[in-house]
Design an enzyme around this catalytic site. Structure first.
Site, mmCIF file in Angstrom:
data_model
loop_
_atom_site.group_PDB
_atom_site.id
_atom_site.type_symbol
_atom_site.label_atom_id
_atom_site.label_comp_id
_atom_site.label_asym_id
_atom_site.label_seq_id
_atom_site.Cartn_x
_atom_site.Cartn_y
_atom_site.Cartn_z
ATOM 1 C CE LYS A 70 -3.884 2.030 2.624
ATOM 2 N NZ LYS A 70 -4.740 1.880 3.826
ATOM 3 C CB SER B 84 -8.028 3.806 2.950
ATOM 4 O OG SER B 84 -7.197 3.140 3.885
ATOM 5 C CB SER C 1 -8.387 0.974 5.857
ATOM 6 O OG SER C 1 -9.051 2.209 5.794
#
Lengths: 484, 478
Positions: free
Chosen positions: A76, A151, A175
């Protein structure tokens, strides 16, 4: 090769079916050919990845390969990577190249893993649909008209579309789990303090926790083995032995006590999702588990408490992005105030600004007691609910998200509705508990996730409970069409 | 005319003498090239986290014990949020609601010799900010983050002081204490020891405090005194003219010797303090406190009492000699090698302190070491030289001409002890001054001093005054 799990890839690399370089090249080619449909990557590593893959092959030839050596994965874009852009999904850091690796990244590097690139995400991890990214929304590979969740939407979409065999993510209010559910992959948020936060760009420090997004629970165990453990550079990481999470997989579930959260079966829950959870529980009963209904009476405080604590912490954490030392700086500032106002005003997106303002307000003199202190009290009540519940059950289950993936743009202008996407996941962050989402079926051809919450540091049990379910179901093996 | 009373409280920032910073491993040495001692944590790069340097906790405990304060079993780091270019994270990590040290006290000595107890409300740990450099950047501002993350102990007093003199006495006492404890170098030029003064005035007899102003960032004892005196006068003038003091922050300008407004209460910042989620609470056990207590050095009060009892010093001399650890150590070193406590005290307080003051040199940098001073004292006590000649020897040592024995030898300053030689001088002086001889014989005892002086002059100072005195009495008395 891209339909293989980490465990399978390791076997093939060991048997010489293909090399790490071939495997890495294959994924890089898939990213190049398929990601334009999804936008799941912000940066692909290309050459650097091949260099690392060749090094891994040499390591294997020398007989020094570990269980993850030579296997590619994606990070990420919230984890700092030495020499590779780390944007955090924001215009603010579009020019930022960290001079160091996050602890999670360096541990996976040391395990011999190959970084394929950095995945798209909501700006500074603030969002539940991946629509707040400066680099544009990520599309759900199951239906590119829908969101992947957020997210960690880029990580979830990339794993679901097999553009990476696994990815890292972070989970502040859901997330990792919510996008895992919406994309049909396995996601684990460990106990707060299990994995180092060093080098992971902070959103809400008391809630943020890194974890893996994988195809299977078995793979999640493999990654957690490498990621977890005390880090002297993170005071909130716990100095506590890390068990071998793979070793406990396969243990019998007879007598397992599953608590079903009464409050999560509310009118906001999609009927199809409820049915999928029921079906999953039926599987667990077949595996010998016992299901009891439990109550978490303060669970309704989760969303309000979260939306005070998380913005309060983020308002302070994001103060360092001021245009002075790194990141975006506005052109020709007239004075210091102008430098601050325009650098931040031009580089932060609307959701980030909203949360900074909410958090600044909540911490202001005269409001601090009414908001921040009150939210911390609510947080304690929520944690106490769980502590009480774990006196009588081993794991707690429920839906991960109230509905399957929603349409792109559907909730983008309605923050409150958007915030409710995390209604079932936030409590685990507020309490600091480990929690997973595992694929548990489909509604209208879109994946549904089952959430499993464990007791503190009970990741081994959590992973086994998910693993046993994956042995008798195949939801996690499905690949969205066009990405087979 | 109204009689006014001044009320002062001080906030002293003292830099703790650790090797590395409070939340990172970067070094704290002063004077390095800009930004050469700032690591990723000090720069506030995305993703970095603070880790507490345990040494600062031990230093704060030492300070707390020395002022008989309570050491908090659990204290919390908080974030103080504000934007400034030399504050890399946009917040300063400090302590707010639960500081590490609370409710201490300290005795100061006033000019009339009496003592006064000043309360210390709290002392808390925090990180320093960097520096903004406004010169040499062609109208732009440079940022040096070497100082960012340097550990500070902020020591907050009660509003117990009633004059600038008391404030200075308190500040000096704290300064001496942190140096005694070895927790700070107290270097004021380098900003390692600086203070803010809260100053207000009220009509004498009034219980409530007047409105205060806060004087920022004063880095010398002299400036504290001047800034407070200026501010007190300003406030009294304002009130007597029918005006009002407004609560504000003021800056002392040493060049103009005045204070001027920085910002008013209305403009005061809302720092939005909240507990720092990156740091765990600091938990201190009573066992740990006791282990620190065992390492405390002898503190000024105890040392002063010991100097009085062991060396037979006068109380006021003992106070002066224990005002700083360096001076006390110097004095004791002189006593140890000379065996003469009273002479040592006189020389350290008198000649040495005079020279050091005159040239503004710290005792640690004195060109005359304790061993050298002991050398000259030994020659006084064994009658090799007189006290008067000793001053010449001292001056020569100060100017780098060698140790006492070398100088005495080279300059031929050895006292004349040959009775024959002295007798000839005495006889000549008596013969040359018949008038004074008459006066003495008529009962004017004071004239003896004149004769001793003349004899000393004739010996070039090398005579022994006591010996000459006796010889003169013997001869004149005939």
């Amino acid at each position: 090769m891209h339909d293989k799990t980490l465990a399978e890839l390791a076997r093939d690399l060991n048997s010489g079916t293909y090399s790490s370089e071939e495997l890495t090249r294959h994924y890089l080619e898939r990213i190049a050919s398929h990601d334009s449909q999804l936008n799941s990557y912000i940066t692909a590593a290309t050459d650097a990845a091949l260099v690392r893959a060749r090094a891994a092959d040499e390591q294997r030839a020398a007989g020094e390969a570990g269980p993850l050596t030579g296997i590619p994965l994606a990070h990420k874009d919230i984890f700092c990577t030495d020499g590779l852009k780390t944007s955090c999904g924001s215009k603010m850091l579009d020019n930022f190249i960290a001079p160091y690796d996050a602890t999670v990244v360096s541990r996976l590097n040391e395990a011999g893993m190959v970084t394929l690139g950095k995945t798209n995400m909501d700006e500074f991890a603030m969002g539940s649909s991946n629509e707040t990214s400066f680099y544009g929304p990520v599309k759900n590979p199951w239906d590119t008209g829908t969101v992947p969740g957020g997210s960690s939407g880029g990580s979830a979409a990339a794993v679901a579309a097999r553009l990476a065999p696994a990815a890292t993510g972070t989970d502040t209010g859901g997330s990792i789990r919510q996008p895992a559910a919406l994309c049909g992959v396995t996601g684990l948020k460990p106990t707060y303090g299990r994995v180092s936060r060093y080098g992971m760009i902070a959103f809400a420090s008391s809630l943020d926790q890194a974890g893996p997004l994988t195809q299977t629970a078995e793979d999640a165990a493999l990654l957690l083995n490498a990621m977890a453990g005390f880090d002297p550079r993170d005071s909130t990481s716990l100095d506590r032995a890390v068990p071998d999470y793979s070793a406990g997989l396969g243990a019998d579930l007879t007598g397992l006590k599953i608590g079903l959260i009464k409050e999560h079966f509310d009118p906001g829950l999609d009927g199809g999702v409820a049915d999928a959870v029921d079906a999953a529980l039926a599987e667990y009963k077949k595996l010998g588990a016992e299901v009891v209904e439990i109550s978490l009476p303060n669970t309704h405080l989760s969303v309000p408490a979260y939306y005070v604590v998380a913005p309060a912490e983020c308002s302070s954490n994001l103060s360092r992005f001021d245009g002075v030392r790194f990141g975006y700086r506005c052109e020709n500032p007239t004075d210091l105030a102008d430098l601050y106002k325009r650098s931040r005003g031009e580089a932060f997106g609307p959701e980030v600004k909203r949360r900074i303002m909410v958090g600044t307000y909540a911490l202001s003199a005269g409001y601090y007691d009414a908001y921040y202190i009150k939210a911390q009290q609510a947080r304690r009540l929520i944690r106490d609910d769980f502590v009480r519940a774990f006196e009588s059950v081993d794991v707690i289950m429920g839906p991960t998200a109230p509905s399957p993936a929603f349409k792109l743009g559907e909730k983008a202008d309605d923050p409150i509705t958007m915030y409710l996407s995390d209604i079932y996941t936030i409590a685990a962050n507020l309490a600091g508990l480990p929690a997973m989402s595992v694929p548990a079926g489909f509604v209208n051809n879109l994946p549904v996730g089952l959430q499993i919450i464990g007791n503190y540091f009970d990741e081994a049990r959590l992973l086994n409970v998910a693993h046993r379910y994956q042995e008798v179901t195949d939801w996690h093996q499905r690949i969205p069409s066009g990405f087979e | 005319m109204m009689e006014w009373e001044t009320v002062i409280g001080l906030e002293i920032h003292t830099q703790l003498a650790t090797q590395s910073k409070i939340f990172s491993g970067a070094p704290t040495a002063y004077g390095a090239p800009p930004n050469s001692q700032a690591c990723a944590v000090d720069l506030g790069l995305p993703g970095v986290l603070p880790v507490l340097n345990k040494e600062v906790v031990n230093m704060a405990i030492k300070f707390g014990l020395a002022i008989e304060a309570q050491i908090a079993p659990r204290s919390i780091f908080a974030r103080k949020n504000y934007f400034y270019p030399d504050l890399p994270k946009g917040y300063q990590i400090s302590q707010y609601e639960l500081p590490i040290v609370e409710q201490g006290k300290l005795a100061i000595r006033l000019e009339d010799g009496s003592e006064k107890i000043i309360g210390v409300t709290r002392a808390h740990l925090e990180e320093d900010a960097g520096k903004s450099l406004h010169e040499d950047y062609h109208g732009m501002t440079g940022i040096d983050l070497n100082r960012a993350g340097t550990p500070l102990l902020e020591i907050v007093s009660e509003p117990d002081m009633r004059s600038a003199e008391e404030a200075v006495a308190y500040m000096k006492k704290i300064h001496a204490l942190v140096r005694y404890l070895g927790i700070s170098d107290g270097n004021m030029q380098e900003g390692s020891f600086r203070c803010d003064a809260n100053v207000s005035v009220r009509p004498r007899g009034q219980i409530e405090f007047g409105t205060r102003s806060e004087l920022k960032n004063i880095n010398s004892f002299r400036f504290v005194e001047r800034a407070i005196n200026f501010e007190v006068e300003r406030q009294i003038d304002l009130l007597e003219a029918g005006g009002e003091v407004i609560q504000e922050t003021r800056l002392y300008d040493a060049d103009r010797d005045e204070t001027r407004s920085m910002r008013s209460k209305e403009e005061a910042m809302d720092y939005r303090y909240f507990p720092d989620p990156d740091l765990l609470p600091v938990e201190i056990t009573s066992e740990h406190i006791e282990s620190i207590r065992a390492t405390l050095p002898e503190l000024p009060e105890a040392k002063k009492d010991r100097f009085i009892s062991d060396y037979g010093l006068k109380a006021e001399d003992a106070v002066i000699l224990t005002a700083s650890r360096e001076m006390a150590d110097y004095f004791e070193a002189v006593v140890e090698s000379s065996g003469e406590a009273k002479l040592a005290a006189n020389w350290v307080i008198g000649e040495l302190a005079g020279y050091l003051n005159r040239e503004d040199i710290a005792i640690g940098d004195s060109p005359i070491t304790a061993g050298m001073l002991a050398g000259v004292i030994k020659r006084i006590s064994d009658n090799t030289i007189s006290g008067k000649i000793a001053k010449d020897v001292f001056d020569a040592m100060w100017n780098g001409e060698g140790d006492a024995d070398t100088i005495i030898e080279q300059k031929g300053l050895k006292q004349i002890t040959d009775t024959g030689e002295l007798e000839a001088i005495v006889d000549k002086v008596i013969a040359d001054n018949p008038e004074q001889v008459e006066q003495f014989r008529a009962g004017k005892e004071k004239v003896l001093g004149f004769f001793v002086g003349q004899c000393m002059k004739a010996t070039g100072g090398k005579g022994n005054p006591a010996q000459l005195n006796q010889m003169l009495r013997d001869k004149l008395g005939k």
